[in-house]
Design an enzyme around this catalytic site. Sequence first.
Site, mmCIF file in Angstrom:
data_model
loop_
_atom_site.group_PDB
_atom_site.id
_atom_site.type_symbol
_atom_site.label_atom_id
_atom_site.label_comp_id
_atom_site.label_asym_id
_atom_site.label_seq_id
_atom_site.Cartn_x
_atom_site.Cartn_y
_atom_site.Cartn_z
ATOM 1 N N LEU A 1 40.163 65.494 8.061
ATOM 2 C CA LEU A 1 41.129 66.367 8.541
ATOM 3 C C LEU A 1 42.329 65.776 9.669
ATOM 4 O O LEU A 1 43.034 66.682 9.988
ATOM 5 C CB LEU A 1 40.721 67.654 8.889
ATOM 6 C CG LEU A 1 39.522 68.340 8.226
ATOM 7 C CD1 LEU A 1 39.039 69.712 8.583
ATOM 8 C CD2 LEU A 1 40.489 68.653 6.690
ATOM 9 N N TYR B 1 39.018 54.671 24.562
ATOM 10 C CA TYR B 1 39.282 54.466 23.253
ATOM 11 C C TYR B 1 39.239 53.118 22.792
ATOM 12 O O TYR B 1 38.659 52.702 21.740
ATOM 13 C CB TYR B 1 40.636 55.176 22.903
ATOM 14 C CG TYR B 1 41.366 54.918 21.699
ATOM 15 C CD1 TYR B 1 40.603 55.470 20.505
ATOM 16 C CD2 TYR B 1 42.696 54.562 21.487
ATOM 17 C CE1 TYR B 1 41.225 55.276 19.161
ATOM 18 C CE2 TYR B 1 43.182 54.271 20.077
ATOM 19 C CZ TYR B 1 42.443 54.905 19.050
ATOM 20 O OH TYR B 1 42.880 54.775 17.771
ATOM 21 N N ASP C 1 29.232 65.740 10.923
ATOM 22 C CA ASP C 1 29.305 65.226 12.088
ATOM 23 C C ASP C 1 28.822 64.089 12.486
ATOM 24 O O ASP C 1 27.498 63.594 12.246
ATOM 25 C CB ASP C 1 28.638 66.427 13.351
ATOM 26 C CG ASP C 1 28.811 65.977 14.595
ATOM 27 O OD1 ASP C 1 29.060 64.983 14.789
ATOM 28 O OD2 ASP C 1 28.376 66.732 15.610
HETATM 29 C C1 AKB Z 1 46.845 56.590 19.251
HETATM 30 O O1 AKB Z 1 47.927 56.672 19.926
HETATM 31 O O2 AKB Z 1 45.791 56.908 19.978
HETATM 32 C C2 AKB Z 1 46.700 56.095 18.067
HETATM 33 C C3 AKB Z 1 46.523 54.666 17.759
HETATM 34 C C4 AKB Z 1 47.770 53.855 18.069
HETATM 35 O O3 AKB Z 1 45.479 54.122 17.827
HETATM 36 N N1 AKB Z 1 47.666 56.612 17.154
#
Ligand code: AKB
Length: 319
Positions: A10, A141, A51
């Site tokens: 999604l 991230y 999940d």
């Molecule tokens: C983000 O901005 O977090 C993503 C990416 C570039 O990994 N779109």
Amino acid sequence: MGTILVTGALGQIGSDLVPFLAEEYGAENIVASDVKDSTSLFPGIAYRKVDVTSREAISRVISNEKVSGIFHLAGILSASGEKNPELAYRVNLDGTFNVLSEAKKAGVQKVFIPSTIGVFGSSTPKKNTPVETVIRPSTMYGITKIASELLGEYFSKHLGLDVRGVRLPGIISYKTEPVAGTTDYSVEMFTHAIDGKPYACYLKRDTQLPMMYIDDALGAMLKLYESDPANLTRRTDYQLSAYSLTPGILADSIMKHIPDFEVTYSPDFRQKIAEMWPESIDCSLSAADWGFNPSYGIEETVEKMIRNLRMARDGKIAK
Ligand code: AKB
């Protein structure tokens, strides 16, 4: 063939990838999954709640649906990851480990895992950044994504699971408005312009980042997924980008179609994230190994986005 499971279906990429794969392999061979209970987004395509932080849930869907291939898209993006680093760790890293482990255990043939330009940090060279370079991300991230790339490589090289993946740039698409990343200003700018609203951009006007249009990203993902493994010199870090974009360039380009569109710039915490990422990346290995060749430039992307968003607003195409 068995079915292809898409996790994170999604999200921004999943919502386009699922119908794209259904066209390619037949709707009956695709199973979309995400953490929500249900969706009306994919008529005629099976949807399961999964999940990825639960190994049991992954194991169950793989065996119930006779899964032979996985596009593992479930993930927490850069901006959300900084707001909730623990969740980013659990979904991005534990989730990827769970998917790879259960795929290996069940004899799944292939797993595709997207990575990101977010793996790079401020000590990485900014221009035409190569695949192998200084990689010291400082967002959760980036940390989870570089670890996922390496996990994929480990499963591939040492455990015999066919894992492939790409480092995606910012993706421009119209179906699902992304809200959790750093490159999402691009899509927000389009939707504001189409709706006749002014846009306050959270990045500075001249912040340059690699980007591409969704159709090129989907085509590239499928091409790599299908390509002969004998041609692959890399596993999970093939780089993709079609152009480098700044908010200023995009605003000027949109204004050629919508002249009274107004943009102001008020950078927030995402500016710092963007400044750690490359301005442009080297995609030559993707071109050499499996023929990556994007076809949308900035102007083509802008024309297509405006046309699609207008048609979606008029109910002429699916949103
Ligand atoms: C983000 O901005 O977090 C993503 C990416 C570039 O990994 N779109």
